[in-house]
Write a protein that holds these residues in place. Sequence first.
Motif, short mmCIF file in Angstrom:
data_model
loop_
_atom_site.label_atom_id
_atom_site.label_comp_id
_atom_site.label_asym_id
_atom_site.label_seq_id
_atom_site.Cartn_x
_atom_site.Cartn_y
_atom_site.Cartn_z
N ARG A 133 0.83 -1.20 0.00
CA ARG A 133 0.00 0.00 0.00
C ARG A 133 0.87 1.25 0.00
O ARG A 133 0.59 2.21 -0.74
N PRO A 138 -1.92 -0.98 -6.71
CA PRO A 138 -3.38 -1.04 -6.64
C PRO A 138 -3.90 -2.37 -6.12
O PRO A 138 -4.97 -2.44 -5.54
N SER A 352 -6.21 14.57 -0.81
CA SER A 352 -6.21 13.84 -2.08
C SER A 352 -5.02 14.23 -2.93
O SER A 352 -4.39 13.38 -3.57
N PRO A 361 -2.33 5.41 -0.86
CA PRO A 361 -3.79 5.51 -0.69
C PRO A 361 -4.15 6.56 0.36
O PRO A 361 -3.48 6.67 1.40
N GLU A 363 -6.36 6.64 2.62
CA GLU A 363 -6.63 6.08 3.94
C GLU A 363 -5.37 5.68 4.68
O GLU A 363 -5.38 5.52 5.91
#
Length: 415
Positions: A133, A138, A352, A361, A363
């Motif tokens: 990650r 992905p 973002s 990512p 998160e």
Amino acid sequence: MDGLVTGTDTELPTLLTPRDGVPAVTDTDAGYEAMVEALAGGEGPLGIDTERAHGFRYSPKAWLIQLRRRGAGTFLLDPVALAPDDELADLSGLRDAVGDAEWIIHAATQDLPCLVEVGLTPTRLFDTELAGRLLGYPRVSLGAMAEQFCGVHLLKEHSADDWSTRPLPEDWLVYAALDVELLDELRDAMSAELVAAGKDEWARQEFTHLVEDAGTSRPPREELWRRVSGIHDVHGRRQLALVRELWEARERIAARRDKAPGRILNDRVIVSAATRSDLTAGSLSELSGFRKGVAKRYLNIWSDAVRRVEAMDPQEYPSVRPPRRGNGAPRTWQGHNPEAYARFTAAREALSRIAEQHTVPPENLLTPDTWHRLCWQPPRSLTPVAVDEQLAAAGARLWQRELTREALASALAVA
């Protein structure tokens, strides 16, 4: 590498068998002691994985633990066979024997809880899923990481099987052994890429956090019965009371029998019963879902659940909407806290951009709960230092705070 079957020119070879063969399952005290001695004499990190029986058992405990270390080989350990009656095995001797050796786990947050409960807590850790990650891949399953870094394909056809089955079929044991076969090689390749990407310190902080957080108990979620599949078809407080009582009765049976709740009474049967306007304790036996399989054995219990609702004061019925917990979802803020919603929108855009810039990512850059709370109740002083302090108090790691504190301070101030 042994145990490979080569595919076409465009396919990766498939790893079919462990290089050292498939070990017998360790399920005796003598076998366990020999395994501990062998792993203590091994070298380097310890690869470890677990197999549970999700969807078949109520308990999330490990039914098989796979371990591999250079110089020692692969071991398949049955922790249930080593456990006293109605207790969990104590494998802390294994933890002590390997000392401060680094553990390699894929998706540690899934495996650590059932390892900790049998006394297996690492002092150092490398999580290959989390590393993937942080590197921005992905797809970060073990199979995807093995293809990317080791150039082989792993078969994953037994991941959803009932690992409480005894004896375990031979092909399942092959699958289990292969899950730790490549962890050492995978760790070395991923570690090198983390260094090359300048993300090795990020990974170190994340892995340290996983170790420090291992074994930390979480408060139980409230009103889990509202997660019944199909509950959106349930309307009215009395119908919800029926769902709740049937669900709670099922939970008690499932826990006592260590059986997955859905294998005792399916969610759709609960919802179908609750939405019948003519349902009574006496008529419950007329419904097909209660007349067959395991559910039939507990017809008296289901009927008692309905009787409790029949005797219930309507004021005791659950509310149609679940009670509000915390600040609620940000999508609901716009109506009752537009200032917080404006901060949320600005912060989301800022995070973002940072996530995209660093190929990580969102998160993992910062947990949603952490920055949502910051938007709801920001510090009085909207400076990077104040934002950093609040993020640190919420558990954000240093690398996360360094990447986000200035952008968040600006976003909160503009909003």
